[in-house]
Scaffold this motif. Sequence first.
Motif, PDB file in Angstrom:
ATOM      1  N   ASP A  64      -3.281   8.817  -2.773  1.00  0.00           N
ATOM      2  CA  ASP A  64      -2.263   9.829  -2.492  1.00  0.00           C
ATOM      3  C   ASP A  64      -2.687  10.793  -1.384  1.00  0.00           C
ATOM      4  N   TYR A  65      -3.994  11.085  -1.283  1.00  0.00           N
ATOM      5  CA  TYR A  65      -4.421  12.075  -0.290  1.00  0.00           C
ATOM      6  C   TYR A  65      -4.254  11.587   1.155  1.00  0.00           C
ATOM      7  N   GLU A  66      -4.045  10.284   1.347  1.00  0.00           N
ATOM      8  CA  GLU A  66      -3.898   9.794   2.718  1.00  0.00           C
ATOM      9  C   GLU A  66      -2.433   9.601   3.121  1.00  0.00           C
ATOM     10  N   ARG A  67      -1.486   9.907   2.260  1.00  0.00           N
ATOM     11  CA  ARG A  67      -0.086   9.734   2.606  1.00  0.00           C
ATOM     12  C   ARG A  67       0.342  10.705   3.697  1.00  0.00           C
ATOM     13  N   PRO A  68       1.310  10.249   4.541  1.00  0.00           N
ATOM     14  CA  PRO A  68       1.944   8.936   4.524  1.00  0.00           C
ATOM     15  C   PRO A  68       1.014   7.848   5.050  1.00  0.00           C
ATOM     16  N   VAL A  69       1.091   6.681   4.425  1.00  0.00           N
ATOM     17  CA  VAL A  69       0.229   5.559   4.782  1.00  0.00           C
ATOM     18  C   VAL A  69       1.059   4.282   4.816  1.00  0.00           C
ATOM     19  N   GLY A  70       0.779   3.452   5.806  1.00  0.00           N
ATOM     20  CA  GLY A  70       1.465   2.177   5.927  1.00  0.00           C
ATOM     21  C   GLY A  70       0.527   1.017   5.673  1.00  0.00           C
TER      22      GLY A  70
END
Length: 345
Positions: A64-70
């Motif tokens: 969650d801490y890296e969102r937004p993530v693709g």
Amino acid sequence: MVKIDNIELPDFPLLLAPMEDVTDPPFRAVCKNNGADLVYTEFISSEGLIRDAIKCRRKLDIFDYERPVGIQIFGGDEDSLAMASRIVDVTSPDLLDINFGCPVKKVAGAGAGAGVLKDLNLMVRLTDACVKATNLPVTVKTRLGWDEDSKNIEEVAERLQDVGIKALAIHGRTRSQMYKGEADWTLIGKVKNNPRIRIPIFGNGDIDSPQKALEYKNRYGIDGIMIGRAAIGHPWIFREIKHYLQTGEMHHPPTVAERVGVCKQHLRKSVAWKGPRTGIFEMRACYAKYLKGLPNIKEFRNRLVVLTEPEEIEAVLDEVLTTYQGFEVAYEPIELINYHENCPL
């Protein structure tokens, strides 16, 4: 504000490019903390996902801490890409990206990645299959064309937009160029300024300084920049560009405390995600980059690359901090290595 479907990004966002053996969760966290607005996983084989290959499945790990993530996938078969898209959908990233740009022979030669550039109709069918198979916004990363005689990116952009992609990132080289020569952003600018194009267009290739980022922003009018090789070993590139865009002044180089702090963060997350043995081994190639510019640092680097316990490594990093506390590292140009041929991470 720039929007990729329902994903809201700041004005002129900076994206961390997906890079094989580089953009794993530990590295993505480091870049996110230093200003990356959108990050991507390493590319994942659609066939590998379907076969439940352990390495491919592991690349689906997001936090969650890296969102937004693709999550980025690649493949050359419609059914396989569609099935892989459904698998990715379950892991709930913010978007699904299709790789039509990887130039390495084992990918392009197998009819995937940049290999799809030789058949635009196939590219459209593959993209359409992904769009229909997932509820996620679908984006694409690609190149100008297969070679100098087939730079078809303007048609590619229109046709992929027509089948439903929500953003397009373009690397300013052909597949034949690999990473040689200078990236040509002229066609990227033409795509962005095409009145038919409504989706965000991101430019990629050779952005190695805040000055160049501002120059290309103004010259080509793109919606944002995707940064790849310049971030390897220098995650501060994101904050440096943002600071320069906002103030017109260069951000101070990372302090010794910041360099050591990033080393520790990367090490801890690497050990937590990969396990002590692999995590420590793969970190050994990182110290030279993170500690670049410190005089007589070789002795510390030589110690760091032989240690096998996280606590011992952090103790040496604390010694580095004590030894160089107050030392100001001069700004040095970022070296753009060919990570496919000499991957440092």
